[in-house]
Enzyme design. Structure first.
Site, PDB file in Angstrom:
ATOM      1  N   CYS A  57      26.022  48.395  58.051  1.00 54.62           N
ATOM      2  CA  CYS A  57      25.477  49.509  57.281  1.00 54.62           C
ATOM      3  C   CYS A  57      24.591  48.930  56.186  1.00 54.62           C
ATOM      4  CB  CYS A  57      26.646  50.291  56.673  1.00 54.62           C
ATOM      5  SG  CYS A  57      26.161  51.613  55.564  1.00 54.62           S
ATOM      6  N   CYS A  90      18.255  51.616  58.444  1.00 53.79           N
ATOM      7  CA  CYS A  90      19.580  52.247  58.497  1.00 53.79           C
ATOM      8  C   CYS A  90      20.091  52.050  59.917  1.00 53.79           C
ATOM      9  CB  CYS A  90      19.450  53.737  58.164  1.00 53.79           C
ATOM     10  SG  CYS A  90      20.945  54.692  58.504  1.00 53.79           S
TER      11      CYS A  90
HETATM   12  N1  DGL Z   1      24.250  53.569  58.749  1.00 54.19           N
HETATM   13  C1  DGL Z   1      24.031  53.476  57.387  1.00 54.19           C
HETATM   14  C2  DGL Z   1      23.000  52.503  56.936  1.00 54.19           C
HETATM   15  O1  DGL Z   1      22.711  51.576  57.653  1.00 54.19           O
HETATM   16  C3  DGL Z   1      24.474  54.477  56.439  1.00 54.19           C
HETATM   17  C4  DGL Z   1      23.790  55.742  56.366  1.00 54.19           C
HETATM   18  C5  DGL Z   1      24.514  56.677  55.457  1.00 54.19           C
HETATM   19  O2  DGL Z   1      25.718  56.847  55.620  1.00 54.19           O
HETATM   20  O3  DGL Z   1      23.858  57.253  54.582  1.00 54.19           O
HETATM   21  O4  DGL Z   1      22.473  52.617  55.858  1.00 54.19           O
END
Ligand code: DGL
Length: 262
Positions: free
Chosen positions: A73, A184
């Protein structure tokens, strides 16, 4: 120790894009994945909340006997990895950050787009990386508000997704970007939709493969690669909608997906 699992977490199902890269590059490794969908999106949360959630997920992965932790993430990496590393000194953490460097190096128009969450784009770590590699480059940063929510709701191919995504991408196209960095881990699931709106002059970059390579390198350097010949086992948990997670990963016989309260 070596046959312990690689632990991976994300705010939801998006980090499975990284999990796929890791399980394909490291076919002998067992994995445990946590989709913290109940608390998604992280991108809107404060730094302190993101740190607390990242600690909660780390505790759960350690309880589930993981040997290394991949923070799949960007939002959690850019806000919490420093604290995780100093809190758990004996554990290796691999993080993910928007792949600005390759985009900046290869851009011919000298204009690159970065689509990411508010939490990532406003983090100190992102500002530092961006300053380091984009001296002569114009970086067009766009917050992908609402995209994670639609992905978590299983609406990747919906008309709503197309309209929302287009509203973020069109201004970047107008500014002549030739690289689009997906900052993301949910966004690689949007590549097929993105391709409908981008010409082939724009290259899409995400960090999944690089994270898998880095995971392998760290395991190797620490003599943690699994050398047993057993077929690997993948265990994925969600505290949200199990059907959406199953739908996105299409589990095979080595993979179990279930609900867990964490
Ligand atoms: N998958 C996430 C990232 O890479 C998080 C997105 C989120 O929960 O806002 O930032």
């Amino acid at each position: 120790m070596q046959d312990k699992a690689i632990g991976i977490f994300d705010s939801g199902i998006g980090g499975t894009s990284i999990w796929k890269e890791i399980s394909s590059l490291l076919p002998n490794e067992n994995t445990v994945y946590l989709a913290d969908s109940k608390y998604a999106p992280y991108g809107k949360r404060s730094k302190n909340e993101i740190i607390e959630l990242s600690i909660k997920n780390t505790e759960k992965l350690l309880e589930l006997n993981c040997k290394i932790i991949v923070v799949a993430c960007n939002t959690a990496t850019t806000n919490a990895i420093k604290t995780l590393r100093s809190t758990y000194e004996n554990i290796n953490f691999i993080g993910i950050e928007p792949a600005i460097k390759p985009a900046a190096i290869h851009s011919k128009t000298k204009k690159i787009g970065v689509l990411a969450t508010k939490g990532t784009l406003s983090s100190e770590l992102f500002a530092k990386t961006s300053d380091l590699y984009t001296q002569n480059i114009k970086v067009i940063e766009v917050i992908g508000t609402g995209l994670v929510e639609l992905i978590e709701a299983g609406k990747i191919d919906s008309p709503e997704m197309y309209t929302l995504l287009k509203s973020y991408i069109d201004p970047m196209i107008k500014k002549d970007i030739d690289y689009l960095v997906l900052g993301c881990s949910h966004y690689p699931y949007l590549i097929s939709v993105l391709k409908k709106m981008l010409s082939n002059k724009v290259t899409i970059i995400d960090s999944g493969e690089a994270v898998a390579r880095q995971t392998k390198a760290i395991l190797k350097a620490n003599k943690l690669l699994n050398s047993t010949a057993n077929k690997s086992i993948h265990t994925l948990y969600t505290n949200g909608n199990v059907d959406v997670l199953k739908d996105i990963i299409k589990p095979d016989s080595t993979t179990t997906v279930s609900i867990l309260d964490f």
